[in-house]
Design a protein around this motif. Sequence first.
Motif, short mmCIF file in Angstrom:
data_model
loop_
_atom_site.label_atom_id
_atom_site.label_comp_id
_atom_site.label_asym_id
_atom_site.label_seq_id
_atom_site.Cartn_x
_atom_site.Cartn_y
_atom_site.Cartn_z
N ASN A 1 -78.10 -11.94 -41.48
CA ASN A 1 -78.26 -13.47 -41.45
C ASN A 1 -79.65 -13.60 -41.94
N HIS B 1 -80.19 -12.98 -45.46
CA HIS B 1 -79.40 -14.30 -46.13
C HIS B 1 -80.77 -15.49 -46.47
N ASN C 1 -80.91 -10.64 -52.58
CA ASN C 1 -79.61 -11.00 -52.52
C ASN C 1 -78.71 -9.50 -52.56
N GLY D 1 -79.12 -7.48 -49.85
CA GLY D 1 -77.99 -7.82 -48.76
C GLY D 1 -76.62 -7.41 -48.97
N TYR E 1 -71.89 -14.89 -48.67
CA TYR E 1 -73.01 -15.71 -48.51
C TYR E 1 -73.95 -15.10 -49.55
N PHE E 2 -74.19 -13.78 -49.53
CA PHE E 2 -75.24 -13.50 -50.51
C PHE E 2 -74.88 -13.66 -52.11
N SER F 1 -75.70 -17.32 -52.40
CA SER F 1 -77.16 -17.51 -52.70
C SER F 1 -77.50 -17.33 -54.11
#
Length: 493
Positions: A118, A121, A140, A143, A158-159, A162
Motif C-alpha cells: 500500500n 503504491h 510501479n 510494486g 492497483y499498480f 497507477s
Amino acid sequence: MINGYQNILHQSPSKMRLRYADSMVYSAKKSADNALLGSAYLSKGIVYYGRKQQDKAMDNYLIANNYISKTDDLYLKYKVKYHIALSKLYIGFYDEAISLLRECTDYYKDHNPRPYLNSLHSLGLSYNKSGDYGLCTQTNILGIAECLRLDQPEMKPYFLHSQGINEYFLTNYSQSIKNIKSSLDVIKDNSDFANVAIGNFYLGKDYWALGKKQKAVEYFTRVDKIFNEKHYLRPDLRQSFELLISYFRQQKDVDSQLYYIKQLLKADTLLTETSRYIAGKIHKEYDTKELVSQMDKLQSENDDLTQEMVWEKNYDWISAILIFVLFMLITWLTFRHYRNKTLFKKRYEEYVSQIGKPKNILKNDNEKLPLKEINAETVTAILKQLDKFERDKKFLERDWKQGSLAAYLNSNSNYLALIIKHHRAQNFSEYINGLRVDYIVALLQKEKKYRNYTNNALAKEAGFSSTQRFANAFLTKMGIPVIYFVAQLKKED
C-alpha cells in the motif's frame, strides 16, 4: 472488545462502519490505554477517509497520533504516518507525502506485506503528482514484482492502474488505456469508487488526447455519476466538467452545458469546503462569477435564439472588443518588456559595482546577539557545522529539506530554523537556494564554458530539482533572470 468491534467494522457495509468505529473509541476510553485509544481513533479516521471526508479523517489521525506517540508501538506509529501521508497527497503537499511514504515503505518492507505494498503504491502516485514520471514508473514496476514475491496478487491491479495514469502523462495514450482498463474490473469488485472515478477520468483524457472526444465524454460522464452518488471528487477530476462543457458547447447542446456548469459549481464548493489549500491552488478556467453569468445568459437566451443567431447578432461588437483587448495587451506587453529591460540593466550594473567590495555579512553581526531560545553552546556547534556545510558545498546535493539537514547536523528542525533565521536572516528555502545561486553566479563569472550551458544544465549543476525552481530562485536572489545575466556577461566579453 476493541478488537471485536474492529473485526465487525471490516466486515460491515460502509454505512455501518462509523458506528463500530465510535464503539471502538468508547471502549478505548474506558481502558485509558494510549495504544488502544490511538488505534481506535486511527480506525475512525480511516473510516472517514474511505468516505472521502478528508477533513474529518485528518482530525482523527491527529488525535490518534497524539496517543500513539506516547507508546513504543512502531506498527501504529507508521500506520498513522501512512494515513497522514495520504491526506497530504490529496491536498497537494507532494514532497511531504513522499518523505513520509518512503519511511513507511522502509519500515513495512520487512514487517508487513500488505501495508508495504500500500505504501509503495501511494509512493508511486506521489511521484506522479510531483511530476517525476520516471520514479513513478520504477515504483510501479517494483510494486508488481513485489506482489509476485509476497504472494499478494490482489494489489497488482492497483499498480497497473497507477502506471496507466503515469503513461497518460508520458503521452503513451494507448498503453495508458490498456493498463487502466485491465485494472478496473478488480477495483470495481473492491467497491473502490474513488479509483474507479480516477480511472474513468484518465481514460477520458486518453481518448480526448487521441481526438476521440465522443468516446472521452462517455468516461467523463461516469466520473459525474460517481460524483452525484458518492460526493467524491479529487482536484484533478474537476477538469471532467470543464471538458464536458467545452464538448457540449461545440455540439450547441445548451441544456447539457447548463447541467455541467452547475456540476462544476458544485465541485468547486465541495473542494473549497474540503481544503482551503485546494481552493487556492486549482487553476480554474471558469471562476464562479463567470460560471453564474454564463449560466444565466444561456438560460435567458435558450428560449428565443439559437447560439448561432446570438453569435451573428453580436459578431461586430465581439470583433471590436477583441481587437481592442488585443491592442491593449500588446501595448502592455511592450511597456513591460522595456520597463523590465531597464530595471534588469540597472540591477546588473548595481551588482557589478559591488563586486570586490567588502560585504557587511549579517551572520557575523548577529553573533553578538545570542538566541534566547537555544543554549549558546548548541548554537555555536550548529553554526560551525553550517560553515562546514557551506565550505564543503554540500548544498549542491539534491533534495535537502529542513528535516533532512537537521538530521545531517545532528540537530532538530526547530533549532535549525531559528538559527538560520537569526544568523543568516533567511528562512530555510532562501538559505539553500541562495547558496546554490551564489555558486552558479561564481561559476558563470570565472569559467566561460558555463555561459553556454542551458538553464536545465545549470539547474542540475547547482542541485535544483527542476529548471523552473532554479530560474525562480535566481530571479529572487539576483533580481534579474539568469538568461539576462548570462547575456550581459557575454556582452562584456
